[in-house]
Enzyme design. Structure first.
Site, short mmCIF file in Angstrom:
data_model
loop_
_atom_site.label_atom_id
_atom_site.label_comp_id
_atom_site.label_asym_id
_atom_site.label_seq_id
_atom_site.Cartn_x
_atom_site.Cartn_y
_atom_site.Cartn_z
N LYS A 125 -13.40 -1.35 5.58
CA LYS A 125 -13.85 -1.88 4.64
C LYS A 125 -15.13 -3.68 5.34
O LYS A 125 -15.98 -3.14 4.67
CB LYS A 125 -13.04 -3.39 3.98
N TRP A 134 1.25 -1.49 0.04
CA TRP A 134 0.32 0.10 0.20
C TRP A 134 0.96 0.98 -0.12
O TRP A 134 1.86 1.66 0.50
CB TRP A 134 -0.88 -0.23 1.42
N ASP A 152 -0.63 -5.80 9.64
CA ASP A 152 -1.80 -4.78 8.29
C ASP A 152 -2.62 -5.37 8.56
O ASP A 152 -3.48 -6.43 7.38
CB ASP A 152 -1.31 -3.64 7.78
#
Length: 348
Positions: free
Chosen positions: A255, A138, A219
């Site tokens: 999400k 990311w 993560d």
């Protein structure tokens, strides 16, 4: 006309748009009626609209109807019930680390804030200041950790030739990392490739990292959103917790609960003992206090309302699986459509 006053900021250069969020800016400006937003990874309905989960709307209505609710500041560490339930969600309700009081969890500003708080804590209190991040990863990861005071280095992860995991390269790079280095690991649904290690590969990664005393920093931005199963997506993390070792975990509910704008997240640190956990929490407070003082109340209250109630939790898992299944189906349809037109495509 009023005379223009020279600005003390006149020498500041125009900064470029963020490569991801900047796409959304361009999307909003584009007048085309047939545009598609390929920027930030947020779930959309068939009509291209944002989705608010039914269970989230119900939880919010319950909170609104509760006359005893107030708007006071939360403690520095956040909403206690949210922290407790978040740790159970990722580590498992029967996790020995939780039962032994070795887990410290603090509410943070979504996944980004959790990573930043964890990074600054490590920069202040951990003996190694190098964090290894996968290539690619990311785009915000290297910026977050560098500004937190760590040095970011990379390890091989994705092989463009096979569109799969470069496992041999990963093992070689982590084997060469200095003892005690920090290693960032995507818990599931690796961003941006979608390529995850198999269970057997995760076990080999775990053994390698523990043999070199490498500190895992997970993560988890997509628990339940990747496979449709909360437990399956948490399995790699739980493998590392089961061996009794220490680790850091950044969680986000953007999400999997569709709470993007609420910025709901948590940082958990699994410590070697309960007394260490107490001291770690005290130092996390000192990181958070001058940064944003205390976190917001509404988002974590929604999450806690859903996680504490068995019926609402079950409803959430049904809605979550429906989103995950639809994404998997759409990817397969895109793959089939491109292949039928003679394209050379890969589905990972």
């Amino acid at each position: 006309m009023a005379s223009q006053v020279a600005s003390v900021f006149a020498g500041i250069a125009q900064a470029p748009e963020d490569p991801i969020l900047g796409v959304t800016v361009a999307f909003n400006k584009d007048p085309s009626p047939v545009k598609v937003n390929l920027g930030v990874g947020a779930y959309r309905t068939e009509e291209g609209k944002p989705l608010v989960l039914n269970v989230v709307r119900c939880a919010e209505q319950m909170l609104i109807n509760d006359p005893s609710r107030y708007k006071e500041y939360l403690p520095i560490t956040g909403l206690a019930e949210f922290n407790k339930l978040s740790a159970k969600l990722i580590f498992g309700a029967d996790s020995p680390a939780i039962q032994e009081n070795r887990v410290v969890t603090v509410q943070c500003l979504s996944g980004t804030g959790s990573l930043r708080v964890g990074g600054e804590f490590l920069a202040k209190h951990y003996h190694e200041h190098t964090i290894y991040i996968p290539t690619p990863t990311w785009g915000n990861h290297p910026k977050i950790f560098t500004l937190a005071g760590l040095t970011a280095r990379t390890y091989r992860y994705y092989d463009p030739a096979t569109r799969g995991l470069d496992f041999n390269g990963l093992v070689e790079d982590l084997s060469s990392a200095p003892l005690g280095s920090i290693v960032l690991l995507h818990a599931c649904a690796h961003n941006p490739t979608g390529v995850d290690p198999t269970v057997d590969q995760w076990e080999k990664i775990r053994q390698l990292m523990r043999s070199k005393s490498l500190l895992p920093f997970f993560d988890s931005a997509y628990q339940g959103f990747a496979s449709g199963s909360l437990d399956k997506d948490a399995q790699p993390v739980r493998m590392f917790v089961a061996d009794g070792g220490e680790l850091l975990m950044a969680q986000s509910y953007a999400k999997n609960m569709g709470l993007y704008g609420e910025r709901v997240g948590a940082l958990s640190i699994v410590c070697g003992s309960a007394d260490v956990a107490v001291r770690v929490e005290s130092q996390l407070k000192l990181v958070i206090r001058p940064m944003y003082s205390s976190p917001p109340l509404h988002g974590p209250s929604v999450v806690a309302t859903i996680l504490r109630d068995s019926e609402m939790f079950n409803e959430w898992t049904v809605e979550l699986k429906a989103m995950a299944d639809r994404i998997i189906s759409m990817r397969q349809q895109l793959f089939d459509a491109l292949k039928s037109r003679g394209g050379s495509v890969w589905l990972v």
